[in-house]
Design a protein around this motif. Structure first.
Motif, short mmCIF file in Angstrom:
data_model
loop_
_atom_site.label_atom_id
_atom_site.label_comp_id
_atom_site.label_asym_id
_atom_site.label_seq_id
_atom_site.Cartn_x
_atom_site.Cartn_y
_atom_site.Cartn_z
N SER A 253 -33.96 121.41 1.14
CA SER A 253 -34.64 120.13 1.03
C SER A 253 -34.21 119.18 2.14
CB SER A 253 -34.37 119.50 -0.34
OG SER A 253 -34.82 120.33 -1.38
N LEU A 414 -47.01 120.45 -4.92
CA LEU A 414 -45.62 120.82 -5.20
C LEU A 414 -45.47 122.32 -5.41
CD1 LEU A 414 -44.48 117.85 -7.48
CD2 LEU A 414 -44.24 118.13 -5.00
N TRP A 440 -39.97 116.05 -5.19
CA TRP A 440 -40.20 117.39 -4.69
C TRP A 440 -39.53 118.41 -5.61
CZ3 TRP A 440 -36.54 114.05 -2.98
CH2 TRP A 440 -35.22 114.50 -2.87
N ARG A 441 -39.91 119.67 -5.47
CA ARG A 441 -39.29 120.77 -6.21
C ARG A 441 -38.34 121.54 -5.29
NH1 ARG A 441 -43.80 124.67 -7.85
NH2 ARG A 441 -42.20 125.75 -9.05
N ASN A 444 -38.59 124.74 -1.85
CA ASN A 444 -39.81 124.09 -1.37
C ASN A 444 -40.09 124.50 0.06
OD1 ASN A 444 -38.45 121.94 0.49
ND2 ASN A 444 -37.38 121.77 -1.47
N GLU A 448 -44.05 120.00 0.97
CA GLU A 448 -44.28 120.05 -0.47
C GLU A 448 -43.53 118.90 -1.14
OE1 GLU A 448 -45.18 124.81 -1.19
OE2 GLU A 448 -43.26 123.97 -1.84
N TYR A 449 -44.14 117.73 -1.08
CA TYR A 449 -43.56 116.53 -1.68
C TYR A 449 -44.69 115.56 -1.98
CZ TYR A 449 -44.44 114.20 2.74
OH TYR A 449 -45.07 113.67 3.83
N ARG A 484 -47.56 115.87 4.79
CA ARG A 484 -47.66 116.50 3.48
C ARG A 484 -48.46 117.80 3.63
NH1 ARG A 484 -50.07 112.61 -0.84
NH2 ARG A 484 -51.99 113.79 -0.39
#
Length: 892
Positions: A253, A414, A440-441, A444, A448-449, A484
């Motif tokens: 991340s 996500l 976010w996850r 990732n 992906e946020y 994104r």
């Protein structure tokens, strides 16, 4: 029908086999009917009334078994596979057919072995809260009126009644502390993970708990038919789910969100966390937290680590250097293992589970309203609530029609999120002054946020600092985020074949042998997800972008690993080739990422070139610097430690114990010195640490048991009065290592020695609860110890001046024999005549010094004592000890 007791077992086969000698070393872990699980049970295995074993082995491990573990069965009763390994269930004397008949389970491979394995692993795991119920005891209301979008909103979500939680059954073998914890969860839990099994199949996901509901469960119609019950019984298993109001950023991340999180800000937050931790040691708040006793704690939990028992008994970290050192070393171990090696860095925020607001509204949560573009952080429910329409299609998505009616939604952005997924959330104040939340996850992919606005009712997730300030919504700049993912168009190579799952037992009748294809696929796919994530991280870190043509979306690789079993061989080959290309180009790579290059087995490749000055290098250097500062602060705090006055009073009342205790400390110091000399790093290995423990225990045991507590108090006093050198480790040595923990050792005797004089409280377990019985309230020490250097020399000078003889100007001028006699004189004087001596603190030659009432220089203050007293103060000596003509005194 909800209740059940522990079934009796037919263990004749196991008893027969257990008599055989077993020396075979195997590559698997065994969990069995007799494995201590703290009150958890395997509900379906309990039903058999037989002995059982689950053998879990890594994917790359050989398929070796001991007869005692398989009950002599030629093949397992059940087999299932996961991304981590293979699990084989052996039930004594039971074939697959017999087990399924006894449990009422029916298995179906309509979607292949991977999907069935997921369903089985969900059932065949330990449960604390579970039960088998008659159909009329549990009401399930399915939301059959939901349209396609409504089903997506409710995907993996549900509502459960508080009454259903109260129907759950707790094992009769559950420890009292765990029982008390679970009863509290039943009464207060707001969000749970649920597993239901009926004749129709399996329902699973996360459910919001409703105190007033017209059914036990409210669910979307999404029952999975791979596992079913062949009777009218309903199985339910529940686990309370909680969010966290703190977070540590993982390296993936960090790289994917850089430069939104840049190194200077990250290091500032790391420094603030360190300052807060050190302050908690100084103020005793760390002791209060780590030593806390509540109704869920067992006596074994408290006494299993002597530091926790000490803190729970009312001890302050700064009474003893070894306690302070243990606490800070534990913090340093995390910094070195997690923060430095993996760059898991603390940042403001938390971890909450996502859920569209419609589910919470169905559960009756009042005032839950989340407008479009917003998010509500709700630690009470462990939930990050989002808008239903945003879940399907964010209004600013440039990809209309890809997911919802208007564009791509939160779930898709996500990485295909469900309602049982956790989000990392970071509240911040954007460049334009607007409060926002970055979510976010993990794992990732870059992009992906989502960035949403917090609602008025959103919790701020404050960041505590050592100054007492709670920071909310720290500054951030969303313009520094990468594009994104729905605003990009990666040119994927399509290397994950969608049709590669059909040969994994699909449509066949279940048997352990049918799982062979799935096991082989899992073995071939082993490690691919990590390799692919590493490749993407390397590109993002080195080039600031993804590869031009990635092999597949990360979501597909994750699904192939844990859900579909798709063939990931081409993705693996791509990562090998990608590493070769990076190394052929001689691209400088941050040292921290060298271990993430994919080395193809059996192939030689060039060594990577370490980058210089990359932002990751600067960040790693900053973390190392922070660790060094914490180490220095640890050493500084250890020097400030001092026991309560009661310890000194007790020891001085029995002076012989100080001498004997000093001997104990010397035994430890000599053992450490002798054993460490042969090691280049001067650190003791576990075997050598054991030898030092034995040496100290042997010394102590040479004295009568009734005398040992006083000797330990004497050892403590001798250290802090200067009679012995070194730390107080000897009196805080834990006992010998045994399976599952340690025996009681010198540390536990020291705790008892302090209880005898009222410094620490008593702890005992009564009626299933751990209770603290206060002793005399420990006093804050009225004494401080200060070191006075060169006392023998200054007394020698004073005597010479009084006698009219020339006084030596420096210590080297004094003959050795005369110096030895002067030191012996000081040592004798301290033993007999220092009590109530008054000393005046002055400045002399740039240093603090102590003078007698007659104006004679008594000694210079040692460096570690200068901060204790101020120039101009008078101090009163209560008692002291001398060593080599230098004096350590306790003063008021």
């Amino acid at each position: 029908m909800g209740g059940r007791g522990r079934a009796s077992r037919d263990t004749s086969t196991e008893e027969r086999l257990s008599a055989e000698p077993v020396e075979q070393v195997v590559s698997y872990i065994v969990i069995g009917h007799d494995t201590p699980l703290g009150g958890a049970i395997y509900p379906f295995l309990e039903q058999t009334g037989r002995a059982w074993h689950i053998l879990s082995r890594p994917l790359n491990a050989p398929n070796d078994t001991r007869p005692a573990d398989t009950f002599g069965l030629a093949e397992p009763t059940l087999r299932w596979v996961s991304a981590e390994g293979v699990s084989d269930l052996y039930v004594d004397g039971m074939s697959t057919e017999e087990f399924l008949k006894a449990t009422g389970l029916s298995l179906h491979l309509d979607k292949g072995a991977y999907v069935l394995s997921k369903r089985l692993s969900r059932l065949l795991r330990p449960h604390f809260l579970s039960g088998f119920f008659a159909a009329e005891e549990v009401t399930i209301r399915y939301l059959d009126s939901l349209d396609a979008n409504g089903r997506k909103v409710w995907d993996g979500a549900g509502v459960v009644s508080r009454a259903m939680l109260r129907k759950m059954v707790l094992s009769q073998d559950m420890p009292p502390a765990k029982r008390a914890q679970l009863l509290r969860e039943i009464d207060l839990a707001r969000r749970v993970e649920f597993t239901l099994l009926t004749a129709n199949g399996q329902d699973k996901g996360h459910a919001i708990v409703a105190d007033d509901l017209d059914a036990d469960f409210v669910l979307p119609r999404d029952t999975k038919g791979e596992v079913r019950l062949t009777n009218t019984t309903i199985f339910a298993g529940l686990t309370a789910v909680h969010g966290r109001e703190e977070m540590r950023l993982d390296i993936q991340s960090l790289i994917n969100l850089y430069p939104f999180f840049e190194e200077n800000q990250l290091l500032e937050w790391l420094g603030q966390e360190g300052e807060l931790f050190v302050q908690s040691i100084q103020e005793g708040t760390a002791a209060a937290m780590m030593g806390r006793i509540d109704e869920y704690v067992s006596l074994a939990d408290v006494t299993g680590w002597h530091v926790r028992e000490y803190l729970a008994s009312g001890g302050h970290p700064l009474w003893f250097g070894s306690i302070t050192k243990s606490l800070i070393n534990q913090h340093l171990a995390r910094l070195n293992r997690s923060t430095r090696e993996k760059l898991r860095l603390p940042i403001p925020g938390g971890r909450l589970y996502v859920m569209p607001a419609a589910v919470g509204q169905a559960a009756g949560i009042e005032n839950l309203s989340v407008p479009r573009g917003h998010i509500q952080l709700d630690p009470t429910y462990g939930t990050a609530w989002v808008n239903d329409e945003d879940w399907l299609a964010l209004g600013d998505s440039p990809n209309p029609g890809r997911t919802g009616a208007d564009g791509e939604g939160i779930a898709a952005i996500l990485g295909g999120a469900d309602n049982d997924d956790a989000l990392w959330v970071h509240p911040f104040t954007d460049y334009d002054g607007t409060r926002r939340v970055l979510a976010w996850r993990s794992p990732n992919q870059v992009g992906e946020y989502v960035v949403l606005q917090p609602t008025a009712g959103s919790a701020p997730l404050p960041w505590q600092t050592a100054g007492g300030e709670a920071i909310t919504y720290p500054a951030g700049d969303s313009r520094k985020l990468p594009p994104r993912i729905d605003q990009t168009s990666p040119q994927y190579l399509g290397l994950v074949a969608a049709d590669s799952t059909g040969n994994l037992g699909q449509g066949q009748a279940y048997s352990p042998a049918v799982m062979a294809a799935a096991v082989e696929r899992a073995q071939n796919n082993r490690g691919v997800l990590g390799m692919y994530c590493n490749s993407l991280m390397l590109h993002q870190a080195v080039f600031g972008r993804l590869p031009a043509t990635p092999p597949a979306p990360l979501e597909q690789v994750i699904d192939g690993t844990v859900k579909t079993g798709a063939d990931l061989g081409q993705v693996k080959n791509w990562t090998y080739e990608d590493t070769r290309n990076l190394l052929r180009k001689r691209m400088p790579i941050p040292q921290l990422l060298h271990g993430r290059l994919s080395a193809e087995p059996g192939q030689r490749q060039p060594q990577p070139i370490a980058s210089q000055g990359h932002w990751l290098d600067r960040l790693e250097a900053g973390v190392k610097g922070h660790i060094g500062r914490i180490e220095a602060k640890r050493d500084e705090l250890v020097k400030q430690c001092q026991p309560p006055r009661t310890v000194f009073d007790s020891a001085l009342a029995d002076p012989e114990t100080i001498t004997i205790g000093a001997g104990l400390n010397r035994v430890y110091s000599r053992a450490v010195k002798q054993l460490s000399q042969a090691r280049p790093d001067k650190k003791l290995a576990p075997k050598e640490q054991e030898a030092t423990r034995q040496a100290v225990e042997s010394y102590l045991k040479s004295y009568p048991p009734a005398r040992q507590a006083a000797i330990l108090r004497g050892a403590m006093a001798s250290l802090y009065l200067g009679e012995a050198r070194g730390g107080d480790t000897a009196v805080w040595l834990p006992g010998a290592t045994i399976e599952g923990g340690r025996n009681a050792g010198v540390a536990q005797l020291s705790i008892q020695a302090l209880r005898e004089i009222g410094v620490l409280d008593e702890i005992d377990q009564v009626g299933g609860k751990v209770l603290v019985y206060p002793n005399a309230a420990p006093e804050k020490s009225a004494y401080q110890t200060i070191g006075l250097q060169g006392v023998w020399f200054h007394q020698l000078r004073a005597e010479a001046e009084k006698a009219g003889r020339p006084a030596p100007t420096q210590m080297s001028d004094v003959p050795k024999e005369q110096a030895r006699e002067a030191k012996q004189q000081v040592n004798a004087q301290v033993r007999t005549g220092l009590k109530d001596l008054r000393l005046h603190i002055r400045e002399a030659e740039g240093r603090k010094a102590a003078y007698t009432p007659a104006g004679e220089l008594f000694g210079y203050l040692s460096r570690d004592s200068e901060g204790i007293v101020a120039v101009g103060e008078w101090v009163k000596v209560r008692f002291g000890l001398a060593r080599d003509g230098n004096v350590r005194v306790a003063v008021e």
